[in-house]
Every structure is written in C-alpha cells, then in structure tokens.
Design a protein around this motif. Structure first.
Motif, PDB file in Angstrom:
ATOM      1  N   ALA A   1       1.343   6.250   3.780  1.00  0.00           N
ATOM      2  CA  ALA A   1       0.729   6.114   2.462  1.00  0.00           C
ATOM      3  C   ALA A   1      -0.406   7.115   2.276  1.00  0.00           C
ATOM      4  CB  ALA A   1       0.221   4.685   2.273  1.00  0.00           C
ATOM      5  N   MET A   2      -1.214   7.299   3.304  1.00  0.00           N
ATOM      6  CA  MET A   2      -2.351   8.216   3.202  1.00  0.00           C
ATOM      7  C   MET A   2      -1.888   9.665   3.064  1.00  0.00           C
ATOM      8  SD  MET A   2      -4.908   6.452   6.004  1.00  0.00           S
ATOM      9  CE  MET A   2      -6.459   7.106   5.423  1.00  0.00           C
TER      10      MET A   2
ATOM     11  N   ILE B   1      -5.005   1.084   0.316  1.00  0.00           N
ATOM     12  CA  ILE B   1      -5.120   1.919   1.509  1.00  0.00           C
ATOM     13  C   ILE B   1      -6.422   1.622   2.252  1.00  0.00           C
ATOM     14  CG2 ILE B   1      -5.568   4.296   2.261  1.00  0.00           C
ATOM     15  CD1 ILE B   1      -3.402   5.204   0.328  1.00  0.00           C
ATOM     16  N   TYR B   2      -7.482   1.415   1.512  1.00  0.00           N
ATOM     17  CA  TYR B   2      -8.775   1.178   2.130  1.00  0.00           C
ATOM     18  C   TYR B   2      -9.187  -0.291   2.109  1.00  0.00           C
ATOM     19  CZ  TYR B   2      -9.502   6.129   2.745  1.00  0.00           C
ATOM     20  OH  TYR B   2      -9.383   7.428   3.171  1.00  0.00           O
TER      21      TYR B   2
ATOM     22  N   HIS C   1       0.828  -1.201   0.000  1.00  0.00           N
ATOM     23  CA  HIS C   1       0.000   0.000   0.000  1.00  0.00           C
ATOM     24  C   HIS C   1       0.869   1.262   0.000  1.00  0.00           C
ATOM     25  CE1 HIS C   1       0.907  -1.203   4.083  1.00  0.00           C
ATOM     26  NE2 HIS C   1       0.574  -0.021   4.554  1.00  0.00           N
ATOM     27  N   LEU C   2       1.978   1.222   0.738  1.00  0.00           N
ATOM     28  CA  LEU C   2       2.885   2.371   0.757  1.00  0.00           C
ATOM     29  C   LEU C   2       3.607   2.517  -0.577  1.00  0.00           C
ATOM     30  CD1 LEU C   2       4.381   4.673   2.140  1.00  0.00           C
ATOM     31  CD2 LEU C   2       5.898   2.998   3.193  1.00  0.00           C
ATOM     32  N   LEU C   3       4.102   1.416  -1.123  1.00  0.00           N
ATOM     33  CA  LEU C   3       4.791   1.471  -2.413  1.00  0.00           C
ATOM     34  C   LEU C   3       3.847   1.928  -3.514  1.00  0.00           C
ATOM     35  CD1 LEU C   3       6.897  -1.820  -2.167  1.00  0.00           C
ATOM     36  CD2 LEU C   3       7.754   0.529  -2.033  1.00  0.00           C
TER      37      LEU C   3
ATOM     38  N   LEU D   1      -7.191  13.014   4.809  1.00  0.00           N
ATOM     39  CA  LEU D   1      -6.501  13.653   5.931  1.00  0.00           C
ATOM     40  C   LEU D   1      -7.214  13.341   7.241  1.00  0.00           C
ATOM     41  CD1 LEU D   1      -4.443  15.598   7.200  1.00  0.00           C
ATOM     42  CD2 LEU D   1      -5.949  17.493   6.554  1.00  0.00           C
ATOM     43  N   SER D   2      -8.533  13.420   7.238  1.00  0.00           N
ATOM     44  CA  SER D   2      -9.294  13.117   8.443  1.00  0.00           C
ATOM     45  C   SER D   2      -9.099  11.663   8.862  1.00  0.00           C
ATOM     46  CB  SER D   2     -10.779  13.408   8.206  1.00  0.00           C
ATOM     47  OG  SER D   2     -11.538  13.140   9.359  1.00  0.00           O
ATOM     48  N   ASP D   3      -9.091  10.754   7.873  1.00  0.00           N
ATOM     49  CA  ASP D   3      -8.862   9.341   8.186  1.00  0.00           C
ATOM     50  C   ASP D   3      -7.461   9.115   8.740  1.00  0.00           C
ATOM     51  OD1 ASP D   3     -11.410   8.796   7.310  1.00  0.00           O
ATOM     52  OD2 ASP D   3     -10.797   8.128   5.319  1.00  0.00           O
TER      53      ASP D   3
END
Length: 650
Positions: A284-285, A270-271, A240-242, A305-307
């Motif tokens: 990642a986000m 991510i989700y 997810h980060l990559l 951003l909120s998540d």
C-alpha cells in the motif's frame, strides 16, 4: 535519505538496524496530519443497480443490494436506506435527499449473502484475436476482432475524459500485455467466451479498482491479481491496500471529489495504529508513494518511501524465507511477496536516479529473495522455482539453459544504477570508473536473450518489465556519461522538473561520452513509438523522457547539424509523450512545459542567428530553405501541443 523532513514529525531513520522499533502510532498520525490531507466529503455515493430478471423486469423478490451509504434523512432517523437518489423514504415524504460520503469507507458486500446476479466474472470478457501484423509497432495496420468487440462490448464502461482508450471490466489476467489484449481466465490461462449481456453500472470504488489494474498495475505488478486479492480481502483486513489502489486508480480518469476522499482514506489507514505492519502495508505504501511522486509531492513520497523501507527491513522482506513463511502455502502469495520486495527495490533506485535526492538505501542490503517469474506465469498461477540473484549472475558460466524473467532483467538493470551511484566520485567520475560501469551496461545489453532484446514479447505485445529495464539502462548511460561529455547543457538549464540542472561545458568536437548520451537519448525517444497508451507505463518514464529531452535540446542549440531533421523528430516524440502523460501526472505537465519553453527559446535564438548572412556561409540555398522551414514546422507543432490543463490536484 532526505533531509527536508517537516519538523515535529517522528520519523524512523532509514539506517536503523532491523531490530529497531518502528515509528510510534502518534508519529504515523502526525505524518498523516502534516501532509495536508483533504477531507472533502461532498462526493455523492454511487448507487447500485436493481436486480434485473431474465424477462427484463425488476425482480422485487431478489435480495436488496448492499448500500455503501445512507442519506442524511434516513441516517438521522436510524432507518434503512435503499441508496436510490432520491431514496424511497425521501420520495414518499417529499423530503430533500442528501448523501455525504462515509469516512469509514465502503467495506464491500457482506459475507455469506445470497448470490448476487450482478456480480462480474472473468468469463464476461471477450476473447482477443491476434492479427497478422504486430499491433505494438508504430503505424502497424491492425484491425483485430477483439478491438471491435471491446468497442461494442460495454459502452457504459467508457469514462469521459479518460486519456487513451477507455478500460473495460477487469479480466482474470491483470498485466498490461495480457490484461489489455488477451482477456484470459486467471485460474487456467485459457481463453474465455465473450458475454454479450451488458453489465450493471459500476460504483466509483469498483471503477477505481479496475482503473488501477488496467493502468497502474502493469508498471508495478506486485499485488495479487484482482480476483485473488478480492477473494483474500473477504477473510483478511486489506482495506488499507484497497484504499491505496482506489486512489491510484482514480488518478487516470475524472473521479471528481472521490479522489480526495480515497487519498484521505488511504493515508489514514496506512498510518493507523491498528494496521498490521506486514507485506500488505508495504504494498500500500509503495502504491501511494509512486502516486505522490508523479503528482509532484516528492517530499511526501520520500517520507513514505523511508517508512516502507524501514518496515520491509524489520520484516526481513528481502530474505528468501519470508515468502515461504508468510505465503500460507499459496504459490501466488509467495510470488507476490517476492515481487513486493523487488518492486520496492526498483522504486527506491528509480527515485534516487531520476531525482538525485536520495542514495538508493536498499542497494547496500544483502538480499537473497528469489527473483520474480514472468507475468503470464504469475497471472495463471504456474509459478516456477524462483531463480536467485546468484544464479542470475552465474547463468553464462553455469551453462544452465533457463531464461530469466523480464522482471529479473529489470532488477539487474536497476542494480547497475546502484553500482554507478556508489562510484567514489559521483560528481565528476574518472575515466576508469566510467569504463567499469559502461562495461556493466554493455554486458547487460549484449547478453539479453533474443526474446528480451526489445520491449515486445513473443506475441508482439508490450512487455512492460522489459520496457522499464531498457528505460533504466538508457537513463544510466546518460547519467554516467553526461558529466564527461562535451555537449553544452546550458541551453536546457531551465528543465529542472525532475532533477537539478547538471552543468556540462562544451568542447570542440564530440567525444565518445557525447556519443553515448546521444545514442541513449535517441533510444529513449524510440521507446515512445510502441503503439500502446503512454499512460500505461510507469510514471518514472516522465523523468527519463526529460533526461532524453535535455540531450536533444542541447544538441539542437548547436549550429547547423547534418542529422537535424532526425533530431527534430526526436524532440517531437518526447514532447508528444510528455503531453500525453500530462493528462495523468502533474510531474509530466511541469516537465512538458519546461521542455516546450526551452525549445521555444532555442528556436528564437536560431532565428536571430539566421538573420546574420555569415551564419549560412557554405550552405546551399536548398539547405537554407529546408532548415528554416523545418524549424518553423517543429515550433508550430510544439505550440499546438500547448494549453494542456494540469491534472486535478490530490
């Protein structure tokens, strides 16, 4: 935070307590679907290069390279595909060879495979030789051997359509000043020898990761340096980060339909319900929300951003114990966690400051995470004992002879923005509150050590963290003093690309608040003169440039000014910088168009005024001719800067 969430999407409230549960997996999937993500799978997968022997021939005995995708023919027959175009089987059967990108994403080479002679190493990069002159100052005459070596070292790495200089293969140190100029070994920090041998052609995912570290990472350096991140990815699920890094890197060059594929993959992972809610997910986000914000997807960016804030709060990422508890006794990883929290803190403040749609939620959290170290210390792994925020604040009184890092001054600068946003009457603050915040801004500037007073380090290379720290300080000054200034903002009312218009009435004379905003606006324009690729700065520089441009345009709309030529130069600098940023960021393209449009309106209004003879009463013929000629000159340059195509959509 933002009240414009899409209906039907479960969304965690940012003010929930640390013990509250996160969004359900269905809610995370709903956000993914509601974002309108593309599913373009028409991109053809990159093909690995054959193994070349020392004699220059193809070595058939070498182990076959990993193939990220198989053609449709081989896939339908469940046969192994060699990844060529066309592949060997289709060529022998004279069949059409068609590739479709896999939705699963390329996972990289298999573990425990034989040694790959095509693998790149940090020692493949050329050394940098410092010149006598400072290469970061505008107009400096520098011709370093490193620059020539970069041009001749690997011509295959030049990416058509990439703004600025094309990036080279990733070295060990991945900061703007080190990554682009020094090419040091990531483990020891020592200079490495250049390898004159050309490297094999990179795959698209590899190019995007390199682009991320060259372009995006210097502005938000929280993830691990490249070599260490890829090493960890062999044992830890970091897809997810990559994926987020690949998408962010793809924004800086013409990556074709792969860009949409990378974005879809990043959002899906991510989700995804099975994705661990840890610090890597926060990283990642943050990467994705920054890219979305720069691509004019501000509502989606605020949702993510909120998540990210909710996850960070539940993880207690802000606590000094998080880094040691989750750092696996790895000083670099511990430092990465501290950077992750403070970069999220800075991004939250920047989004609130430039768009004025959120309230800087994280500012009210009592955080005791250690402040990050210098970039070269992080890259080399020589991590000192982290300084606390309390130690930073008491440094003047404690007498401790320890210089805080540039990252720490960046955090302190955004913290002043938070204090300003907490004024009791932010719509029209009174003089006493303004004076109190101005004392904070002035103290921040006055107590900078000599090495931090500019955005260059001791080697005369750009210090991106101090660049952002100064940028934030200037922006705070404009936001603070503009409501009480007497510079009529109505001429620039159409410049709303970053934030709504802020009406300011004119006055008979310039007061002290007007002087503050003009000084800050000029300071921002001066930051453009650092001789580095503009697109290497954080994309939030776009909105800070727009703030500065609003001040310059409002002043230019006035009658004849004594410093009019200097003002025109400031406007030229800002428009030129926005024009460069427009190649990458859609937000900059929109801001650039609005600023140029207002400049043209002011120009035509001035031309109409100049036809009235009473306008020139008291001016000499030389002043009249000079002013009219200068106006014609700046408009011809502004018109030449037009016609920029907006960046490719997500």
């Amino acid at each position: 935070m933002d009240s414009s969430y899409q209906p039907g999407i479960p969304h965690p409230h940012p003010h929930s307590s640390p013990n509250s549960s996160l969004s359900s997996a269905n809610g995370r999937s709903a956000l993914f679907n509601a974002n309108g993500l593309g599913s373009d799978t028409s991109s053809q997968p990159p093909h690995p290069s054959p193994v070349i022997s020392s004699a220059g021939t193809v070595d058939s005995r070498a182990p076959p390279p990993t193939v990220p995708a198989a053609c449709l023919g081989c896939r339908s027959k469940h046969l192994k595909c060699d990844g060529l175009n066309p592949c060997s089987r289709c060529r022998s059967s004279d069949s059409e060879c068609v590739y479709i990108a896999s939705r699963r994403g390329y996972k990289g080479p298999r573990r425990n495979t034989a040694h790959n002679p095509n693998k790149r190493h940090a020692s493949d990069s050329p050394p940098s030789v410092a010149g006598d002159n400072c290469p970061m100052l505008l107009g400096a005459q520098v011709a370093t051997p490193a620059a020539s070596a970069m041009a001749a070292f690997h011509p295959a790495m030049v990416i058509p359509g990439t703004p600025g200089s094309a990036f080279a293969a990733t070295p060990g140190l991945n900061t703007l000043q080190l990554y682009r100029n020094s090419f040091l070994d990531g483990a020891s920090g020592a200079m490495v020898e250049a390898n004159p041998q050309p490297r094999p052609q990179q795959t698209m995912p590899e190019r995007c990761i390199d682009s991320f570290y060259y372009n995006f990472y210097p502005g938000h350096p929280s993830v691990l340096p490249k070599d260490h991140l890829l090493k960890m990815a062999k044992d830890t699920n970091l897809e997810h980060l990559l994926a987020a890094m690949r998408w962010a890197g793809s924004l800086y060059f013409d990556s074709g339909p792969s860009r949409a594929t990378f974005f879809e993959e990043a959002m899906r992972l991510i989700y995804a319900p099975e994705t661990p809610k840890d610090g890597f997910l926060v990283q990642a986000m943050v990467i994705v929300l920054i890219g979305l914000d720069g691509s004019c997807q501000q509502e989606k960016a605020r949702d993510i951003l909120s998540d990210a804030e909710q996850i960070a709060i539940e993880l207690h990422l802000y606590s000094h114990t998080f880094a040691t508890t989750h750092g696996n006794s790895n000083p670099r990883l511990e430092e990465s966690w501290r950077r992750t929290w403070w970069d999220l803190f800075v991004v939250d403040g920047m989004v609130a400051g430039v768009h004025r749609q959120t309230n800087f939620l994280l500012f009210d959290l009592v955080a005791d995470a250690g402040l990050p170290c210098e970039e070269h210390e992080y890259a080399a792994g020589n991590i000192p004992r982290p300084m606390s925020m309390e130690e930073f604040d008491d440094l003047i009184f404690s007498g401790e002879e320890r210089e805080p890092s540039s990252f720490a001054y960046r955090v302190a600068s955004i913290r002043n923005l938070g204090r300003m946003m907490r004024l009791p009457n932010t719509g029209f603050p009174n003089e006493e509150n303004v004076d109190r915040i101005e004392s904070l801004l002035s103290n921040w500037r006055m107590h900078l050590p000599k090495s931090k007073q500019h955005s260059l380090n001791k080697d005369c290379q750009l210090d991106e963290m101090m660049f952002q720290a100064h940028m934030i300080n200037h922006a705070c000054s404009i936001i603070l003093h503009q409501p009480l200034s007497q510079l009529d903002s109505s001429p620039a009312r159409e410049v709303t690309a970053c934030a709504p218009h802020r009406a300011v009435s004119s006055g008979d004379v310039f007061n002290i608040h007007t002087k503050h905003i003009i000084t800050a606006a000029c300071g921002i324009s001066k930051m453009v003169t650092y001789n580095v690729p503009i697109t290497g700065h954080t994309h939030f520089f776009t909105c800070v440039l727009t703030l500065s441009s609003i001040v310059h345009l409002s002043k230019w709309a006035l009658y004849f000014l004594q410093d009019e030529d200097d003002l025109r130069q400031q406007i030229r600098l800002n428009i030129g910088a926005l024009n460069k940023l427009s190649h990458v960021w859609k937000a900059a393209s929109r801001a650039s168009g609005q600023v140029k449009g207002v400049a043209q309106e002011i120009y035509h209004a001035r031309k109409a005024q100049q036809t009235n003879a009473s306008f020139w009463v008291g001016f000499t013929q030389e002043e009249i001719i000079g002013s009219m000629s200068a106006d014609e000159g700046i408009m011809s340059e502004i018109n030449l800067l037009g016609g920029i195509e907006p960046p490719n959509p997500i």
